[in-house]
Write a protein that holds these residues in place. Sequence first.
Motif, PDB file in Angstrom:
ATOM      1  N   ARG A 102       7.179   6.874  -7.383  1.00 39.05           N
ATOM      2  CA  ARG A 102       7.278   6.086  -6.159  1.00 39.05           C
ATOM      3  C   ARG A 102       7.042   4.623  -6.505  1.00 39.05           C
ATOM      4  O   ARG A 102       6.564   4.281  -7.588  1.00 39.05           O
ATOM      5  CB  ARG A 102       6.260   6.552  -5.115  1.00 39.05           C
ATOM      6  CG  ARG A 102       4.814   6.401  -5.521  1.00 39.05           C
ATOM      7  CD  ARG A 102       3.875   6.742  -4.376  1.00 39.05           C
ATOM      8  NE  ARG A 102       3.931   5.725  -3.325  1.00 39.05           N
ATOM      9  CZ  ARG A 102       3.625   5.947  -2.049  1.00 39.05           C
ATOM     10  NH1 ARG A 102       3.291   7.160  -1.653  1.00 39.05           N
ATOM     11  NH2 ARG A 102       3.665   4.967  -1.171  1.00 39.05           N
ATOM     12  N   GLY A 103       7.418   3.730  -5.574  1.00 37.52           N
ATOM     13  CA  GLY A 103       7.173   2.306  -5.770  1.00 37.52           C
ATOM     14  C   GLY A 103       8.267   1.641  -6.595  1.00 37.52           C
ATOM     15  O   GLY A 103       9.399   2.102  -6.657  1.00 37.52           O
ATOM     16  N   GLU A 104       7.903   0.550  -7.240  1.00 38.55           N
ATOM     17  CA  GLU A 104       8.863  -0.235  -8.019  1.00 38.55           C
ATOM     18  C   GLU A 104       8.344  -0.430  -9.441  1.00 38.55           C
ATOM     19  O   GLU A 104       7.127  -0.408  -9.679  1.00 38.55           O
ATOM     20  CB  GLU A 104       9.079  -1.605  -7.344  1.00 38.55           C
ATOM     21  CG  GLU A 104      10.081  -2.515  -8.026  1.00 38.55           C
ATOM     22  CD  GLU A 104      11.484  -1.948  -8.121  1.00 38.55           C
ATOM     23  OE1 GLU A 104      11.667  -0.957  -8.848  1.00 38.55           O
ATOM     24  OE2 GLU A 104      12.396  -2.540  -7.494  1.00 38.55           O
ATOM     25  N   GLU A 138       9.965   9.460  -4.103  1.00 41.29           N
ATOM     26  CA  GLU A 138       9.886   8.896  -2.758  1.00 41.29           C
ATOM     27  C   GLU A 138       9.773   7.378  -2.844  1.00 41.29           C
ATOM     28  O   GLU A 138       9.217   6.836  -3.800  1.00 41.29           O
ATOM     29  CB  GLU A 138       8.676   9.460  -1.998  1.00 41.29           C
ATOM     30  CG  GLU A 138       7.336   9.173  -2.677  1.00 41.29           C
ATOM     31  CD  GLU A 138       6.148   9.648  -1.860  1.00 41.29           C
ATOM     32  OE1 GLU A 138       6.088   9.322  -0.656  1.00 41.29           O
ATOM     33  OE2 GLU A 138       5.289  10.338  -2.424  1.00 41.29           O
ATOM     34  N   ALA A 139      10.344   6.696  -1.878  1.00 39.69           N
ATOM     35  CA  ALA A 139      10.142   5.261  -1.652  1.00 39.69           C
ATOM     36  C   ALA A 139      10.240   4.436  -2.938  1.00 39.69           C
ATOM     37  O   ALA A 139       9.337   3.675  -3.281  1.00 39.69           O
ATOM     38  CB  ALA A 139       8.795   5.017  -0.973  1.00 39.69           C
ATOM     39  N   GLU A 145      15.178   2.859  -8.660  1.00 45.75           N
ATOM     40  CA  GLU A 145      16.334   3.663  -8.261  1.00 45.75           C
ATOM     41  C   GLU A 145      17.407   3.655  -9.344  1.00 45.75           C
ATOM     42  O   GLU A 145      17.978   4.704  -9.677  1.00 45.75           O
ATOM     43  CB  GLU A 145      16.923   3.131  -6.957  1.00 45.75           C
ATOM     44  CG  GLU A 145      16.110   3.420  -5.717  1.00 45.75           C
ATOM     45  CD  GLU A 145      16.786   2.909  -4.467  1.00 45.75           C
ATOM     46  OE1 GLU A 145      17.913   2.344  -4.581  1.00 45.75           O
ATOM     47  OE2 GLU A 145      16.213   3.061  -3.371  1.00 45.75           O
ATOM     48  N   SER A 165      11.886  15.685  -1.847  1.00 42.87           N
ATOM     49  CA  SER A 165      12.318  14.949  -3.044  1.00 42.87           C
ATOM     50  C   SER A 165      13.793  15.186  -3.315  1.00 42.87           C
ATOM     51  O   SER A 165      14.530  14.255  -3.668  1.00 42.87           O
ATOM     52  CB  SER A 165      11.490  15.385  -4.263  1.00 42.87           C
ATOM     53  OG  SER A 165      10.153  14.965  -4.160  1.00 42.87           O
ATOM     54  N   TYR A 168      15.707  13.159  -0.895  1.00 45.77           N
ATOM     55  CA  TYR A 168      15.628  11.737  -1.221  1.00 45.77           C
ATOM     56  C   TYR A 168      16.579  11.401  -2.370  1.00 45.77           C
ATOM     57  O   TYR A 168      17.312  10.398  -2.316  1.00 45.77           O
ATOM     58  CB  TYR A 168      14.196  11.356  -1.584  1.00 45.77           C
ATOM     59  CG  TYR A 168      14.026   9.886  -1.900  1.00 45.77           C
ATOM     60  CD1 TYR A 168      13.974   8.937  -0.882  1.00 45.77           C
ATOM     61  CD2 TYR A 168      13.944   9.433  -3.212  1.00 45.77           C
ATOM     62  CE1 TYR A 168      13.835   7.586  -1.152  1.00 45.77           C
ATOM     63  CE2 TYR A 168      13.805   8.081  -3.501  1.00 45.77           C
ATOM     64  CZ  TYR A 168      13.743   7.168  -2.470  1.00 45.77           C
ATOM     65  OH  TYR A 168      13.611   5.825  -2.766  1.00 45.77           O
ATOM     66  N   GLY A 215       0.353   1.542   0.445  1.00 44.58           N
ATOM     67  CA  GLY A 215       1.101   2.770   0.643  1.00 44.58           C
ATOM     68  C   GLY A 215       0.230   3.972   0.956  1.00 44.58           C
ATOM     69  O   GLY A 215       0.749   5.066   1.235  1.00 44.58           O
ATOM     70  N   GLY A 314       4.308   8.993   5.481  1.00 49.08           N
ATOM     71  CA  GLY A 314       4.113   8.740   4.058  1.00 49.08           C
ATOM     72  C   GLY A 314       3.688   9.988   3.325  1.00 49.08           C
ATOM     73  O   GLY A 314       3.705  11.094   3.861  1.00 49.08           O
TER      74      GLY A 314
END
Length: 387
Positions: A102-104, A138-139, A145, A165, A168, A215, A314
Amino acid sequence: MTATTVETDRGATIAYILLQTAFENVGDALINRQLIEILSRDVEVVIDVSRAPAPFLANLALDARAGITLRRGGLLALVREMIRARQAGKNVLFVLMPGGNRGEKRYDKYVMNRAYNRFLWLMTRFGVRIVQIGASYEALGPRYERLVRERARLMHRLIVRDRLSADYLSHLGVVSHGILPDLAFNLEVDYARLSTAPAPEFAKTIAFSFRTGRGFLSKDEVRDVVAATISAFPEARFKFVSQVESDAAFMKELAEDCRGRIGKAASHEDFSQQLDRYREVYGDCGLLISNRLHALLLGLSVGVQPLAVLRPAGDVKIRGVFESIGLKDRLLDAPVTPLDLSPFQHATIDAGSIADLRDTRRRLQDGIRALIAQSDASSGHNGEARG
């Protein structure tokens, strides 16, 4: 569901693993330990542990397991061994780490992961099959991505741990190859206690284990959960548990505040360096309130009633897992003031969810075994599945 017997040719396939994960998180030790345990029943497993610190390796307990070979030569030595195994006609699986995504990615990590994807592409040219079992998604940020899309194209099998998942990834245009339960479901479970826990045991000791930050719940939101629980159960004892080093300071602060300012019996328990302490820590608890998936599943395995308090919409991985085992009613959205715990005062896990838990463990084990057998068969070896 019809039971399936899967036969594998143990000598035909070798699974290689490069340990590189969140070494400070005992949850990562838990799921890697379960993955290795299941794989090693049917194939030889070779693990490079050169990057893993001693406490993490101790949590894996690899030395006592048959069918496992440890290497300390690093990635290049592991690559040479995989190539030699392919040249010898073996079916070679390179098994990527399970866990949450998750996240960046920071730009430097993004560049490193792009390079790693190129490495994985090169390994596929030698006939090595890239496999990932037990991941959630997620997210993700745009860079993350792109990495996931790129890596998924190289996968022989990408197996996620919940439907959310898979959905997603589908939204991202990524095809996953199946869903298997979280690897923590390989744990032995105290089904009898889950289905019969009496109310006095519930009120005896209550545990909390929370992560905070972007988050997730804020510290103030967690304090509200704790205050509401203490109000509902004024005679209970309380444990504040950290299974990840980054949680320890806040859990310790809450325990000290509970003892000092509120005057309640409270302790801080940390097993981030000692996974097998979870039975001791959670064994006398009646209820575990948390937003950490593997805390909840470790507690569940020893018969503790779980209650997940989450950000609205979340924590996809927890929602997906709990929904899959019939425990959707154990999900509460924060903020939860006032927190109504009355539905859980006499809570037990019902027979349907117990059956789901039993079936979940079997599906996990059979699913991984079937993946190996199918990989053997498609590589020209004699893996056979019989319904």
